[in-house]
Write a protein that holds these residues in place. Structure first.
Motif, PDB file in Angstrom:
ATOM      1  N   GLY A  79       0.803  -1.209   0.000  1.00 32.02           N
ATOM      2  CA  GLY A  79       0.000   0.000   0.000  1.00 32.02           C
ATOM      3  C   GLY A  79       0.838   1.262   0.000  1.00 32.02           C
ATOM      4  O   GLY A  79       2.057   1.231  -0.197  1.00 32.02           O
ATOM      5  N   VAL A  80       0.148   2.369   0.243  1.00 29.90           N
ATOM      6  CA  VAL A  80       0.757   3.697   0.242  1.00 29.90           C
ATOM      7  C   VAL A  80       0.412   4.372   1.563  1.00 29.90           C
ATOM      8  O   VAL A  80      -0.754   4.366   1.981  1.00 29.90           O
ATOM      9  N   ILE A  81       1.433   4.948   2.219  1.00 30.15           N
ATOM     10  CA  ILE A  81       1.216   5.663   3.473  1.00 30.15           C
ATOM     11  C   ILE A  81       1.869   7.036   3.397  1.00 30.15           C
ATOM     12  O   ILE A  81       2.810   7.250   2.635  1.00 30.15           O
ATOM     13  N   VAL A  82       1.351   7.955   4.209  1.00 27.41           N
ATOM     14  CA  VAL A  82       1.839   9.330   4.235  1.00 27.41           C
ATOM     15  C   VAL A  82       2.161   9.706   5.673  1.00 27.41           C
ATOM     16  O   VAL A  82       1.469   9.293   6.607  1.00 27.41           O
ATOM     17  N   SER A  83       3.226  10.501   5.838  1.00 25.77           N
ATOM     18  CA  SER A  83       3.645  10.969   7.156  1.00 25.77           C
ATOM     19  C   SER A  83       4.080  12.432   7.057  1.00 25.77           C
ATOM     20  O   SER A  83       4.664  12.828   6.049  1.00 25.77           O
ATOM     21  N   PRO A  84       3.832  13.211   8.105  1.00 20.84           N
ATOM     22  CA  PRO A  84       4.297  14.603   8.078  1.00 20.84           C
ATOM     23  C   PRO A  84       5.805  14.736   8.253  1.00 20.84           C
ATOM     24  O   PRO A  84       6.360  15.813   8.050  1.00 20.84           O
ATOM     25  N   GLU A  85       6.469  13.652   8.622  1.00 21.16           N
ATOM     26  CA  GLU A  85       7.923  13.697   8.812  1.00 21.16           C
ATOM     27  C   GLU A  85       8.557  12.434   8.247  1.00 21.16           C
ATOM     28  O   GLU A  85       7.874  11.428   8.034  1.00 21.16           O
ATOM     29  N   PRO A  86       9.863  12.472   7.985  1.00 31.19           N
ATOM     30  CA  PRO A  86      10.517  11.276   7.437  1.00 31.19           C
ATOM     31  C   PRO A  86      10.502  10.129   8.440  1.00 31.19           C
ATOM     32  O   PRO A  86      10.596  10.344   9.646  1.00 31.19           O
TER      33      PRO A  86
END
Length: 164
Positions: free
Chosen positions: A150-157
């Motif tokens: 899948g694909v995930i998003v984060s505000p930081e690395p």
């Protein structure tokens, strides 16, 4: 670097947002991640074409094509140029074409599907605006990670957790 999205979700449950399952993996890199650069366009890949000419080291282009399945926003020539300019990957909320070549290109590519028709080039599109699809908002400067899970998003690395 190889990213495993389930491991990132386990290690950072408060940081990640998971994109609704909809993407297929097409690139030679089945796992990729990096800083988000956004493009919003509809059946016109002019801005995508401009961006693949730019250095993309450590970056992933996220393209909101409105979910259109009537034309391809990425083909072999743009994918090869993106790889040559160091892009980690491209995620397209829309279609791609030339998949046999893209599967051999050193680039992560995820899209909704394939379509043999190219887009028009009208010079229409937005760069680095917040875009939303799959239940997640993609913000320029945030981070995205993608693999076959899948694909995930984060505000930081994020860093891959160490083996225990």
């Amino acid at each position: 670097m190889k990213y495993v999205t389930p491991d990132l979700c386990d290690a950072y449950p408060q940081l990640v947002s998971v994109v609704e399952p909809m993407f297929q993996n097409f690139g030679a890199k089945s796992s990729f991640g990096g800083e988000i650069v956004t493009v919003k366009c509809f059946e016109d890949n002019s801005v995508v074409k401009q961006q693949v000419d730019q250095p993309g080291h450590g970056k992933v282009m996220v393209v909101d094509g409105g979910g259109s399945k009537r034309a391809a926003l990425l083909g072999d020539m743009l994918a090869e140029k993106a790889a040559a300019n160091g892009w980690e990957g491209i995620i397209i909320y829309g279609c791609i074409r030339d998949v046999d070549v893209i599967r051999q290109t050193d680039l992560g590519v995820q899209a909704l599907g394939t379509h043999p028709m190219k887009t028009d080039k009208r010079g229409i599109g937005d760069l680095n605006a917040d875009i939303t699809f799959g239940g997640v908002t993609f913000k320029p400067g945030h981070y995205v990670y993608a693999d076959n899970n899948g694909v995930i998003v984060s505000p930081e690395p994020l860093s891959m957790p160490q083996e225990q």
